[in-house]
Design a protein around this motif. Structure first.
Motif, PDB file in Angstrom:
ATOM      1  N   THR A  84      -3.909 -16.261  -9.817  1.00  0.00           N
ATOM      2  CA  THR A  84      -3.759 -15.015 -10.496  1.00  0.00           C
ATOM      3  C   THR A  84      -4.766 -14.189 -10.051  1.00  0.00           C
ATOM      4  N   ILE A  85      -4.296 -12.985  -9.647  1.00  0.00           N
ATOM      5  CA  ILE A  85      -5.302 -11.777  -9.111  1.00  0.00           C
ATOM      6  C   ILE A  85      -5.430 -10.588 -10.307  1.00  0.00           C
ATOM      7  N   GLY A  86      -6.252 -10.269 -10.611  1.00  0.00           N
ATOM      8  CA  GLY A  86      -6.683  -9.332 -11.610  1.00  0.00           C
ATOM      9  C   GLY A  86      -7.353  -7.938 -10.834  1.00  0.00           C
ATOM     10  N   GLY A  87      -7.173  -6.842 -11.494  1.00  0.00           N
ATOM     11  CA  GLY A  87      -7.819  -5.632 -10.988  1.00  0.00           C
ATOM     12  C   GLY A  87      -7.162  -4.359 -12.003  1.00  0.00           C
ATOM     13  N   PRO A  88      -7.491  -2.886 -11.474  1.00  0.00           N
ATOM     14  CA  PRO A  88      -7.088  -1.998 -12.254  1.00  0.00           C
ATOM     15  C   PRO A  88      -5.233  -1.966 -12.126  1.00  0.00           C
ATOM     16  N   PRO A  89      -4.845  -1.158 -13.016  1.00  0.00           N
ATOM     17  CA  PRO A  89      -3.397  -1.140 -13.019  1.00  0.00           C
ATOM     18  C   PRO A  89      -2.726  -0.885 -11.894  1.00  0.00           C
ATOM     19  N   GLU A  90      -3.340   0.155 -10.950  1.00  0.00           N
ATOM     20  CA  GLU A  90      -2.975   0.511  -9.772  1.00  0.00           C
ATOM     21  C   GLU A  90      -3.232  -0.353  -8.611  1.00  0.00           C
ATOM     22  N   PHE A  91      -4.075  -1.428  -8.939  1.00  0.00           N
ATOM     23  CA  PHE A  91      -4.438  -2.048  -7.700  1.00  0.00           C
ATOM     24  C   PHE A  91      -3.253  -2.788  -6.953  1.00  0.00           C
ATOM     25  N   LYS A  92      -2.191  -3.279  -7.787  1.00  0.00           N
ATOM     26  CA  LYS A  92      -0.989  -4.039  -6.992  1.00  0.00           C
ATOM     27  C   LYS A  92      -0.396  -3.146  -6.050  1.00  0.00           C
ATOM     28  N   SER A  93      -0.246  -1.710  -6.655  1.00  0.00           N
ATOM     29  CA  SER A  93       0.739  -1.047  -5.606  1.00  0.00           C
ATOM     30  C   SER A  93      -0.037  -0.348  -4.626  1.00  0.00           C
ATOM     31  N   ARG A  94      -1.388  -0.438  -4.604  1.00  0.00           N
ATOM     32  CA  ARG A  94      -2.062   0.049  -3.466  1.00  0.00           C
ATOM     33  C   ARG A  94      -2.486  -0.796  -2.531  1.00  0.00           C
ATOM     34  N   ARG A  95      -2.540  -2.365  -3.050  1.00  0.00           N
ATOM     35  CA  ARG A  95      -3.109  -3.403  -2.075  1.00  0.00           C
ATOM     36  C   ARG A  95      -2.190  -4.518  -1.818  1.00  0.00           C
ATOM     37  N   GLU A  96      -1.134  -4.557  -2.416  1.00  0.00           N
ATOM     38  CA  GLU A  96      -0.542  -6.002  -2.357  1.00  0.00           C
ATOM     39  C   GLU A  96       0.086  -6.029  -0.899  1.00  0.00           C
ATOM     40  N   GLN A  97       0.583  -5.003  -0.332  1.00  0.00           N
ATOM     41  CA  GLN A  97       1.015  -4.875   0.988  1.00  0.00           C
ATOM     42  C   GLN A  97       0.281  -5.332   1.829  1.00  0.00           C
ATOM     43  N   GLN A  98      -1.021  -4.715   1.711  1.00  0.00           N
ATOM     44  CA  GLN A  98      -1.998  -4.606   2.590  1.00  0.00           C
ATOM     45  C   GLN A  98      -2.637  -6.025   2.871  1.00  0.00           C
ATOM     46  N   PHE A  99      -2.572  -6.858   1.629  1.00  0.00           N
ATOM     47  CA  PHE A  99      -3.242  -8.235   1.691  1.00  0.00           C
ATOM     48  C   PHE A  99      -1.935  -9.267   2.775  1.00  0.00           C
ATOM     49  N   LYS A 100      -0.820  -8.949   2.128  1.00  0.00           N
ATOM     50  CA  LYS A 100       0.018  -9.538   3.124  1.00  0.00           C
ATOM     51  C   LYS A 100       0.043  -9.294   4.557  1.00  0.00           C
ATOM     52  N   GLU A 101       0.012  -8.011   4.990  1.00  0.00           N
ATOM     53  CA  GLU A 101      -0.243  -7.541   6.443  1.00  0.00           C
ATOM     54  C   GLU A 101      -1.326  -8.233   7.187  1.00  0.00           C
ATOM     55  N   VAL A 102      -2.537  -7.912   6.403  1.00  0.00           N
ATOM     56  CA  VAL A 102      -3.744  -8.084   6.901  1.00  0.00           C
ATOM     57  C   VAL A 102      -4.289  -9.451   7.082  1.00  0.00           C
ATOM     58  N   TYR A 103      -4.055 -10.270   5.986  1.00  0.00           N
ATOM     59  CA  TYR A 103      -4.611 -11.539   5.675  1.00  0.00           C
ATOM     60  C   TYR A 103      -3.408 -12.630   5.267  1.00  0.00           C
ATOM     61  N   VAL A 147     -18.800 -14.530  -7.108  1.00  0.00           N
ATOM     62  CA  VAL A 147     -18.948 -14.420  -5.639  1.00  0.00           C
ATOM     63  C   VAL A 147     -17.991 -13.360  -5.120  1.00  0.00           C
ATOM     64  N   PRO A 148     -18.615 -12.234  -4.554  1.00  0.00           N
ATOM     65  CA  PRO A 148     -17.548 -11.500  -3.643  1.00  0.00           C
ATOM     66  C   PRO A 148     -17.384 -12.134  -2.287  1.00  0.00           C
ATOM     67  N   LEU A 149     -16.200 -11.917  -1.940  1.00  0.00           N
ATOM     68  CA  LEU A 149     -15.736 -12.827  -0.786  1.00  0.00           C
ATOM     69  C   LEU A 149     -15.850 -11.580   0.478  1.00  0.00           C
ATOM     70  N   ALA A 150     -16.224 -12.185   1.585  1.00  0.00           N
ATOM     71  CA  ALA A 150     -16.653 -11.323   2.727  1.00  0.00           C
ATOM     72  C   ALA A 150     -15.209 -10.829   3.198  1.00  0.00           C
ATOM     73  N   ASP A 151     -15.267  -9.740   3.925  1.00  0.00           N
ATOM     74  CA  ASP A 151     -14.046  -9.114   4.147  1.00  0.00           C
ATOM     75  C   ASP A 151     -14.015  -8.796   5.788  1.00  0.00           C
ATOM     76  N   PRO A 152     -13.707  -9.895   6.784  1.00  0.00           N
ATOM     77  CA  PRO A 152     -13.868  -9.834   8.317  1.00  0.00           C
ATOM     78  C   PRO A 152     -13.072  -8.815   8.745  1.00  0.00           C
ATOM     79  N   LYS A 153     -11.985  -8.436   8.073  1.00  0.00           N
ATOM     80  CA  LYS A 153     -10.982  -7.847   8.858  1.00  0.00           C
ATOM     81  C   LYS A 153     -11.110  -6.282   8.179  1.00  0.00           C
TER      82      LYS A 153
END
Length: 301
Positions: free
Chosen positions: A170-189, A230-236
């Motif tokens: 389960t991932i948490g964040g600001p209310p707008e985090f899902k709409s901003r980032r969900e597709q990017q996580f799928k496409e990039v990682y 632990v903040p995870l590295a973001d190689p991409k």
């Protein structure tokens, strides 16, 4: 003197007067002096609805007041999706922004990297009514962060390591985090998470107590160290640079306001911002009092 001549001279005087009144130029360059707003009125400083942005807005507001600028404060308004339109319309004059995040909002496909390149792209993407001022060295990046226990158990060092495991989390964040980032996580990682929870400013706490296993925590959040997260590295480089940068409605600011805000940016760095955020988020001090102390210590009060 004939009536016709009087009328001619009067008309000429009116034309010259109008020309003189319209020759002020860019308010960001040639403001009227001590008023702060381009028209000598009040500037409105706004903020998003989380503690760091409120702190930064208070720093901006107090720095402007110290230069004799009339300021109205409108803090804790909401997310960028709400705030940007208010700056564009002139309802807000000044907003603490993060250059990479703002560029991503305006142009999601832009691949600019580095502060200078991001700011150049931003200036192209912004409408003529808006401008960014000098970026500070202070950078507060988005991160995907996990607890030390989760990092050890699943051998997580970077966001790429979540591949094949995100479906358990389960991932948490600001209310707008899902709409901003969900597709990017799928496409990039290639990541698809089990569930998204709006945790807002409590994301670090939710990671610590296990409510969520992965969270969007800003890198200046002192609870990262306090709770051994632990903040995870973001190689991409999904998360771009995020320098603290004032966004302004150009018609509402003059040279006095611009100089005051640029002076703040010249002094603000990441270590300093992190220390200020410890006082606000951990020690629960009033953001306005913390802002006042920082301005005084840096000769800007």
């Amino acid at each position: 003197m004939t009536t016709r001549l009087v009328r001619t001279l009067t008309a000429a005087a009116l034309v010259l007067g109008a020309a003189a009144c319209s020759s002020g130029g860019d308010p960001l360059v040639s403001g009227t002096g001590g008023g702060g707003a381009a028209g000598g009125g009040t500037v409105v400083v706004g903020s998003a609805n989380y503690p760091e942005n409120v702190l930064l807005a208070s720093i901006y507001a107090q720095a402007l007041k110290a230069k004799g600028v009339k300021v109205e404060e409108k803090f804790n308004i909401g997310s960028r999706e709400v705030l940007y339109g208010q700056v564009q319309s002139g309802g807000l004059t000044i907003l603490p922004e993060y250059n990479g995040a703002l560029l991503g909002y305006l142009d999601a496909k832009n691949t600019a990297a580095g502060t200078q390149a991001v700011n150049e792209a931003l200036r192209t993407a912004l409408p003529a009514s808006l401008a960014i001022l000098d970026s500070s060295a202070a950078e507060d990046k988005d991160s995907l962060t996990v607890s030390q226990e989760t990092a050890d158990r699943y051998q997580l060092h970077s966001i790429a390591d979540l591949a094949g495991k995100a479906g358990e989390f389960t991932i948490g964040g600001p209310p707008e985090f899902k709409s901003r980032r969900e597709q990017q996580f799928k496409e990039v990682y290639g990541l698809t998470f089990k569930e998204w929870k709006p945790t807002g400013d409590t994301t670090a706490n939710a990671l610590k107590d296990g409510t969520v296993q992965v969270g969007n925590v800003f890198t200046t959040d002192p609870r990262i160290v306090q709770s051994k997260l632990v903040p995870l590295a973001d190689p991409k480089n999904l998360f771009s640079v995020q320098n603290v940068t004032p966004l302004v409605h150009k018609a509402g600011v003059d040279a006095t306001s611009t100089a005051a805000l640029n002076a703040v940016s010249a002094k603000l760095d990441t270590a300093g911002l992190t220390a200020l955020m410890k006082r606000v988020s951990v020690d629960k001090e009033d953001p306005a009092a913390v802002a006042k102390d920082w301005l005084k210590a840096n000769g800007l009060a």
